[in-house]
Scaffold this active site. Structure first.
Site, PDB file in Angstrom:
ATOM      1  CD  GLU A 281      27.019  19.492  56.814  1.00  0.00           C
ATOM      2  OE1 GLU A 281      27.192  19.292  55.582  1.00  0.00           O
ATOM      3  OE2 GLU A 281      25.960  19.225  57.408  1.00  0.00           O
TER       4      GLU A 281
ATOM      5  CD  GLU B  28      25.886  10.219  58.487  1.00  0.00           C
ATOM      6  OE1 GLU B  28      24.709  10.393  58.884  1.00  0.00           O
ATOM      7  OE2 GLU B  28      26.634  11.147  58.159  1.00  0.00           O
TER       8      GLU B  28
ATOM      9  CE  LYS C 179      24.220  12.136  54.094  1.00  0.00           C
ATOM     10  NZ  LYS C 179      25.186  13.251  54.231  1.00  0.00           N
TER      11      LYS C 179
ATOM     12  CD  GLU D  75      25.938  13.021  49.016  1.00  0.00           C
ATOM     13  OE1 GLU D  75      25.559  13.374  50.145  1.00  0.00           O
ATOM     14  OE2 GLU D  75      26.630  13.743  48.272  1.00  0.00           O
TER      15      GLU D  75
END
Length: 498
Positions: free
Chosen positions: A263, A317, A320, A326
């Site tokens: 990541e 997303e 999250k 985030e």
């Protein structure tokens, strides 16, 4: 006997040539912690459209595995932390999981890595002791199925496994994780699996801007940071953090384990205090990261060393938790439009002005057609996407319609690409199609097949067509075909010399 030896030697040298030709790869993490994402089928189409060949998912979701079947995309799948206990306790649990969740879809779905647990040192509860037993059981299950040489087993870690990361030569693993890391590293070394690390220079800058400059985090530093112990010069934090891991491994005498970045990335939006979370910075970091990785630049301590890396993440997303950043790491919005321009090949210039990335800057009308360098498979995937998720009206390229002839993928893709391009602002990204599209300033219209322009449904044009070359530069595993042929003929000749 001698001829047999020559055969083995020749083949080994040829395989070595192939291995050396392989550059580092860049993949994408496909997280799904959101309630507004497209279906896995559409996500797989988007991945193919942008010529992304490597994807990491965090579980073994059946719908995702099915979606990537027969796409050629290589998957890294995961055993979640919540499954570590049953996987570590009983071999039968790992065997059953492999039989029911993996084997029905393999090898149509190309699975190359299984991550057992993710950043366990960051989780609440002491689950780290479960990781290596679970890894061993997964490996045993793979051996029973005859797949242990094709699918590697590892686990991912945060940079928190280090007690020291600066200077890089002082990199050391935290002694509090010694009982967990020692058997982990022994497993990796024995099975030639990579040490997987999640690296985020963004957090280092955000949390300590007085010690880390933004340019250093974004691969744009004009001056070097010197490691006082080695004299090595660092121009970016990514390399410094990678080398800290290398030195930590070497300190424990694990010198053969490769590092894989599972990541990394940069958020495009954040809370008011997260001023560096912008589309421009995200585009800059990821563009520079891709170029740095695929060129096999390596690091100051390991020049030329491969560092396969996965960008986080495919989509924003919305579920999250945490700060605004985030939820904004995605390269794409849930509606599949790009958050900013990004070239996954790392070879083309990227317009860094995401707000006004218009190709007709000189007032010249441009069109988008299929690139002569694109493969038939890539063109077909892009055409399918344009006529599906891309919302292009592909009626004119159907039988008996004006643009059906010539009946080939290049011609049909060119028409569909141009419609999408014009309908989406005639921007660079709208003509990307994973490298399959190319802009031209000569009208491709012919006979009664009219190629539209921006701001109009159709434009009358001359019957001149744009010549599309059929020449392509064939390669074999990254080696130009002519080089491969020369080597092959040389090896064959060598075999028969007595």
């Amino acid at each position: 006997m001698a001829s047999g030896f020559r055969l083995v030697f020749a083949l080994s040298q040829l395989l070595l040539l192939f291995d050396l030709s392989q550059g580092s790869i860049v993949g994408i993490c496909y997280g799904r912690n959101a309630d507004d994402l497209p279906t896995p089928d559409k996500a797989a189409q988007l991945v193919q459209l942008h010529n992304i060949k490597y994807v990491r998912i965090y579980d073994s979701n059946i719908q995702v595995l099915k979606a990537f079947a027969n796409t050629g995309v290589e998957l890294m799948i995961g055993v979640p932390n919540s499954d570590l206990l049953p996987f570590s306790q009983f071999q039968t649990n790992a065997d059953t999981w492999l039989k029911n969740s993996i084997m029905p879809y393999y090898p149509a779905t190309k699975i190359t890595y299984i991550t057992v647990g993710a950043e366990v040192t960051e989780t609440t509860g002491n689950v780290s002791a479960l990781v290596v037993p679970a890894m061993r059981n997964v490996l045993t299950a793979l051996k029973k199925a005859g797949l242990s040489k094709k699918i590697k087993v590892s686990s991912t870690h945060s940079l928190g496994v280090l007690s020291r990361s600066f200077p890089p030569s002082a990199g050391a693993f935290s002694s509090s994780y010694a009982s967990f890391l020692k058997p982990m590293l022994e497993f990796l070394a024995e099975n030639q699996s990579p040490f997987m690390i999640d690296i985020y220079p963004y957090y280092a800058y955000r949390d300590s801007p007085s010690n880390v400059t933004l340019d250093y985090a974004l691969f744009q530093a004009s001056s070097e940071v010197i490691d006082p112990n080695t004299g090595l010069l660092y121009t970016n934090m990514f390399d410094a953090q990678i080398d800290a891991i290398y030195y930590a491994l070497m300190a424990l005498n694990f010198r053969t384990i490769n590092i894989m970045v599972t990541e990394t990335g940069w958020p495009s939006k954040g809370s008011p205090k997260e001023t560096a979370a912008t589309p421009d910075n995200a585009q800059t970091y990821n563009t520079n990261l891709i170029r740095h990785v695929i060129n096999n630049t390596g690091t100051p301590a390991k020049p030329g060393q491969k560092v396969d890396s996965y960008l986080f993440s495919l989509f924003n997303e919305n579920r999250k938790p945490g700060l605004e950043s985030e939820r904004n790491w995605g390269l794409f919005y849930p509606d599949q439009t790009s958050v900013y321009n990004l070239d996954f090949t790392g070879k083309n210039a990227v317009d860094m002005n995401t707000d006004a990335n218009v190709t007709s800057s000189n007032g010249t009308t441009t069109w988008c057609i299929a690139s002569s360098k694109a493969s038939e498979a890539d063109l077909q995937n892009a055409l399918d996407w344009a006529c599906g998720s891309g919302n292009v009206d592909c009626t004119p390229i159907q039988p008996s319609q004006p643009c059906f002839e010539p009946d080939n993928t290049v011609s049909h893709a060119s028409y569909a690409f141009n419609v999408y391009y014009q309908q989406n602002g005639a921007t660079d990204i709208a003509c990307s199609f994973g490298g399959s599209g190319i802009k031209v300033d000569k009208n491709p219209s012919y006979d009664s097949c009219i190629y539209m322009t921006a701001g109009s449904n159709k434009t009358i044009a001359s019957s001149n067509t744009t010549a599309i070359s059929s020449t392509s530069s064939a390669t074999v595993k990254g080696v130009p075909a002519w080089i491969f042929t020369c080597f092959l003929m040389t090896f064959i000749s060598f075999l028969f010399i007595s």
